[in-house]
Design a protein around this motif. Structure first.
Motif, PDB file in Angstrom:
ATOM      1  N   PHE A 107      -2.292   0.435   6.081  1.00  0.00           N
ATOM      2  CA  PHE A 107      -1.140   0.671   6.953  1.00  0.00           C
ATOM      3  C   PHE A 107      -1.569   1.352   8.243  1.00  0.00           C
ATOM      4  CE2 PHE A 107       1.063   0.015   2.990  1.00  0.00           C
ATOM      5  CZ  PHE A 107       2.226  -0.643   3.383  1.00  0.00           C
ATOM      6  N   LEU A 108      -0.946   0.930   9.345  1.00  0.00           N
ATOM      7  CA  LEU A 108      -1.172   1.548  10.642  1.00  0.00           C
ATOM      8  C   LEU A 108      -0.078   2.556  10.978  1.00  0.00           C
ATOM      9  CD1 LEU A 108      -2.264  -1.615  12.665  1.00  0.00           C
ATOM     10  CD2 LEU A 108      -3.718   0.291  11.979  1.00  0.00           C
ATOM     11  N   THR A 109       1.002   2.519  10.243  1.00  0.00           N
ATOM     12  CA  THR A 109       2.070   3.499  10.410  1.00  0.00           C
ATOM     13  C   THR A 109       1.919   4.564   9.332  1.00  0.00           C
ATOM     14  OG1 THR A 109       3.459   1.960   9.170  1.00  0.00           O
ATOM     15  CG2 THR A 109       3.756   2.024  11.533  1.00  0.00           C
ATOM     16  N   ASP A 110       2.539   5.717   9.557  1.00  0.00           N
ATOM     17  CA  ASP A 110       2.350   6.854   8.661  1.00  0.00           C
ATOM     18  C   ASP A 110       2.992   6.655   7.298  1.00  0.00           C
ATOM     19  OD1 ASP A 110       0.922   8.203  10.588  1.00  0.00           O
ATOM     20  OD2 ASP A 110       2.696   9.205  11.396  1.00  0.00           O
ATOM     21  N   ASN A 111       4.173   6.042   7.276  1.00  0.00           N
ATOM     22  CA  ASN A 111       4.920   5.901   6.029  1.00  0.00           C
ATOM     23  C   ASN A 111       4.387   4.724   5.229  1.00  0.00           C
ATOM     24  OD1 ASN A 111       6.771   5.531   3.970  1.00  0.00           O
ATOM     25  ND2 ASN A 111       8.557   5.981   5.249  1.00  0.00           N
ATOM     26  N   THR A 112       3.784   4.981   4.092  1.00  0.00           N
ATOM     27  CA  THR A 112       3.192   3.911   3.269  1.00  0.00           C
ATOM     28  C   THR A 112       3.979   3.634   1.994  1.00  0.00           C
ATOM     29  OG1 THR A 112       1.746   5.479   2.123  1.00  0.00           O
ATOM     30  CG2 THR A 112       0.892   4.463   4.135  1.00  0.00           C
ATOM     31  N   GLU A 113       5.228   4.100   1.950  1.00  0.00           N
ATOM     32  CA  GLU A 113       5.998   3.945   0.724  1.00  0.00           C
ATOM     33  C   GLU A 113       6.694   2.586   0.628  1.00  0.00           C
ATOM     34  OE1 GLU A 113       8.684   7.148   0.517  1.00  0.00           O
ATOM     35  OE2 GLU A 113       7.134   8.685   0.242  1.00  0.00           O
ATOM     36  N   MET A 114       6.676   1.826   1.713  1.00  0.00           N
ATOM     37  CA  MET A 114       7.330   0.522   1.696  1.00  0.00           C
ATOM     38  C   MET A 114       6.668  -0.406   0.689  1.00  0.00           C
ATOM     39  SD  MET A 114       6.946  -2.840   2.813  1.00  0.00           S
ATOM     40  CE  MET A 114       5.628  -2.723   3.983  1.00  0.00           C
ATOM     41  N   ARG A 115       7.460  -1.193   0.003  1.00  0.00           N
ATOM     42  CA  ARG A 115       6.944  -2.186  -0.925  1.00  0.00           C
ATOM     43  C   ARG A 115       7.324  -3.566  -0.414  1.00  0.00           C
ATOM     44  NH1 ARG A 115       4.760   1.695  -2.012  1.00  0.00           N
ATOM     45  NH2 ARG A 115       4.541   2.794  -4.000  1.00  0.00           N
ATOM     46  N   HIS A 116       6.330  -4.410  -0.140  1.00  0.00           N
ATOM     47  CA  HIS A 116       6.632  -5.742   0.342  1.00  0.00           C
ATOM     48  C   HIS A 116       6.667  -6.713  -0.815  1.00  0.00           C
ATOM     49  CE1 HIS A 116       2.231  -5.926   0.133  1.00  0.00           C
ATOM     50  NE2 HIS A 116       2.381  -7.227   0.034  1.00  0.00           N
ATOM     51  N   GLU A 117       7.407  -7.794  -0.629  1.00  0.00           N
ATOM     52  CA  GLU A 117       7.584  -8.779  -1.689  1.00  0.00           C
ATOM     53  C   GLU A 117       6.331  -9.621  -1.847  1.00  0.00           C
ATOM     54  OE1 GLU A 117      11.003 -10.934  -0.466  1.00  0.00           O
ATOM     55  OE2 GLU A 117      12.386  -9.315  -0.924  1.00  0.00           O
TER      56      GLU A 117
END
Length: 239
Positions: free
Chosen positions: A229-239
């Motif tokens: 990840f290049l953004t700080d928030n890595t909690e996103m889950r992609h499909e």
């Protein structure tokens, strides 16, 4: 007339000074889209561009649109977007999906230059750690933008990008370009003029300047560890 490249020979290309002025940059036809051919081409500032009704065509246009490390800047509007956006920007999580989306016809266009053969060629490069994708995800995990290209030492060669939401491709490039230059990249090859690239500081230069910069940069070894990840928030889950 342009040279026809023989598939049964080692990768080779004519001198770029023989590229046509009209159409701008057409240099040769034939050859293959194997990693060996593609790497040999890009190291000399040559890239493939054709459609399903044509043989493989190789190009080296002049002038050339490039973004140098010292010219890169993020305008106030882009900086605000980067602070306010909740999109997540990743690297190499969905290369086949990104190139597939880039291959879809744009509004008002019937076809695409990214043929299935081209898709598979760059996926093969990705499998070998040479080509890379950058993805933009919504909070729900939808792929809404991205770009792909390839790195050879201190040059990143941008190929194509797409956007399904306003500002998605702008954010993708802003984060990625900043990361590349911080990592030691000297130049991003943007190929042809676009206002989108110009807003980040890209400009057109002549063939001699481009090839001088290119040859120097591709001969300087550089290994980059691309983060997930290049953004700080890595909690996103992609499909």
């Amino acid at each position: 007339m342009i040279d026809w490249l023989q598939e049964d020979l080692a990768p080779y290309f004519p001198d770029t000074k023989f590229a046509q002025e009209e159409p701008n940059g057409l240099l040769a036809a034939g050859g293959l889209l194997t990693p060996a051919w593609l790497i040999a081409a890009y190291r000399r500032g040559i890239f493939p561009w054709y459609d399903d009704d044509s043989p493989i065509l190789w190009w080296s246009p002049a002038p050339r649109m490039v973004l140098k490390a010292e010219d890169f800047h993020l305008g106030r509007t882009v900086r605000k977007l980067m602070k306010k956006s909740d999109f997540k920007i990743s690297c190499d999580l969905a290369f086949p999906d990104v190139i597939y989306q880039c291959a879809q016809p744009r509004d008002g266009e019937d076809g695409t230059w990214i043929t299935e053969e081209m898709e598979q060629a760059y996926i093969h490069l990705h499998d070998n750690g040479i080509s890379h994708s950058v993805e933009c995800w919504s909070c729900s995990g939808e792929l809404i933008g991205g770009l792909y290209g390839l790195q050879i030492n201190k040059v990143f060669f941008g190929e194509s990008m797409f956007s399904r939401k306003s500002n998605a491709s702008k954010l993708v490039f802003a984060y990625f370009a900043q990361f590349l230059f911080d990592s030691g990249i000297i130049m991003i090859d943007c190929q042809m003029h676009s206002d989108h690239m110009a807003q980040f500081g890209a400009s057109e230069i002549d063939r001699i300047e481009f090839e001088t910069l290119l040859h120097d940069a591709v001969d300087q070894p550089l290994v980059i560890n691309y983060p997930t990840f290049l953004t700080d928030n890595t909690e996103m889950r992609h499909e």
